[in-house]
Design an enzyme around this catalytic site. Structure first.
Site, PDB file in Angstrom:
ATOM      1  N   ASP A   1      14.168  29.183  -7.859  1.00  0.00           N
ATOM      2  CA  ASP A   1      14.003  28.273  -8.997  1.00  0.00           C
ATOM      3  C   ASP A   1      13.123  28.855 -10.092  1.00  0.00           C
ATOM      4  OD1 ASP A   1      15.546  26.312  -7.808  1.00  0.00           O
ATOM      5  OD2 ASP A   1      13.842  25.255  -6.933  1.00  0.00           O
TER       6      ASP A   1
ATOM      7  N   HIS B   1      20.421  23.668  -6.211  1.00  0.00           N
ATOM      8  CA  HIS B   1      19.259  22.786  -6.341  1.00  0.00           C
ATOM      9  C   HIS B   1      19.163  22.394  -7.805  1.00  0.00           C
ATOM     10  CE1 HIS B   1      15.476  20.871  -5.795  1.00  0.00           C
ATOM     11  NE2 HIS B   1      14.716  21.854  -6.210  1.00  0.00           N
TER      12      HIS B   1
END
Length: 333
Positions: A83, A108
């Site tokens: 991320d 995600h």
């Protein structure tokens, strides 16, 4: 109740003439790439020239390109890098090479939900998030089974985004088990909450609090370690396989009575704090804090991790694990 899709709800045909680029070749990346290829889909892998995974991907028979080149070549780009590096990779390598009608995908929702990546309006954006690690995704696929996954459509520019997402999920084997429809917001906020309040933050805090309570009361640290950390796996494994009621079926009546008569004290103490943690996730406070922490080279993050490494439970655990031949004996760093 959630909408769940299965094999009969998805068709690989929509990906038949498309190329899928997998950005990253770690735990999820290698599983997605291999499963999609075995499902008959053309897959290329995007990695930096210095990536340690480059050799593995090539040995697995994939064409490996830079992320910029892979984005140019591909119709669907699945971003499976961490991320924290995704926004830079997207801005530098992916965004300049997107053309109308392409699709980008995530496992995600953090960067989409919190606005760290803002795709152009003329591309599809979706999520397929297996609820298991990459090695399990691959293993279950090879066994003719699958790992359940989440699916979400953030932006449907082509009118076919859901069909593409379902085809992708089918390609990795997820529709064999079931694919649950969600939103980027729901996946992101529940994932962060689970990590912070239960799975990581909650569990480690409970272990340390229990360990310290016994040691401060004069009990040997070794006994505290066994009772508050080591045996946790036995209980979690039972819950994982059979649920809470199934776990209670397998423990002693004394343990069960202590559970149902004393556990609520912890419940009542922590639930209000959990609600506050959820609020900080929902209003973006945690995301802003984490983004700034990364921009400042993680001073608080590193300090807190280093502090916890010095906790007595770590020293005692390292010594006791040497007595357990069924463990690998290799300490992770």
């Amino acid at each position: 109740m959630a909408k769940i899709y299965y094999d009969e709800d998805a068709s690989l045909g929509i990906l038949a003439m498309k190329t899928v680029a997998i950005v990253g070749y770690g735990s999820q990346g290698h599983a997605h790439a291999l499963n999609l290829r075995d499902s008959g889909i053309r897959v290329i892998v995007a990695l930096d020239d210095k990536s340690p995974h480059r050799k593995t991907a090539m040995e697995d028979g994939f064409s490996v390109y830079t992320t910029s080149r892979a984005t140019q070549e591909a119709d669907v780009i699945m971003i499976l890098t961490p991320d924290t590096v995704q926004p830079a990779v997207y801005k530098e390598c992916i965004e300049p090479n997107l053309t109308p009608g392409k699709a980008i995908a995530f496992a995600h929702g953090f960067n989409i939900h919190f606005g760290q990546i803002v795709p152009p309006k003329d591309i599809d954006v979706f999520m397929v998030a297996p609820k298991g690690p990459g090695h399990l995704v691959r293993w279950m696929y090879e066994e003719g089974k699958g790992v359940p996954a989440l699916i979400s459509i953030h932006q449907d520019a082509t009118g076919s985004c859901r069909d593409i997402a379902l085809a992708y999920a089918k390609g990795i084997g997820a529709t064999r088990a079931g694919v649950i429809e969600t939103t980027f917001r729901e996946e992101t906020e529940t994932d962060l909450f689970g990590e912070q309040a239960v799975l990581c933050g909650g569990a480690t805090a409970l272990i340390k609090a229990g360990f310290e309570t016994l040691v401060e009361a004069g009990y040997q640290p070794e006994m505290a370690y066994f009772e508050c950390l080591h045996e946790l796996k036995l209980i979690v494994d039972l819950i994982y396989q059979h649920g809470i009621a199934g776990m209670r079926y397998s423990i002693s009546d004394t343990a069960k009575y202590g559970d149902v008569t004393r556990g609520d004290r912890v419940y009542e103490a922590v639930k209000p704090l959990m609600k506050q943690m959820l609020k900080e996730i929902q209003d973006g406070e945690f995301a802003r804090e984490w983004i700034l922490e990364n921009q400042a080279n993680r001073p608080v993050y590193n300090a807190l991790l280093n502090k916890d490494k010095e906790h007595l439970v770590e020293k005692v655990g390292k010594e006791l694990r040497q007595m357990m031949p069924w463990l690998s004996g290799k300490e992770l760093k």
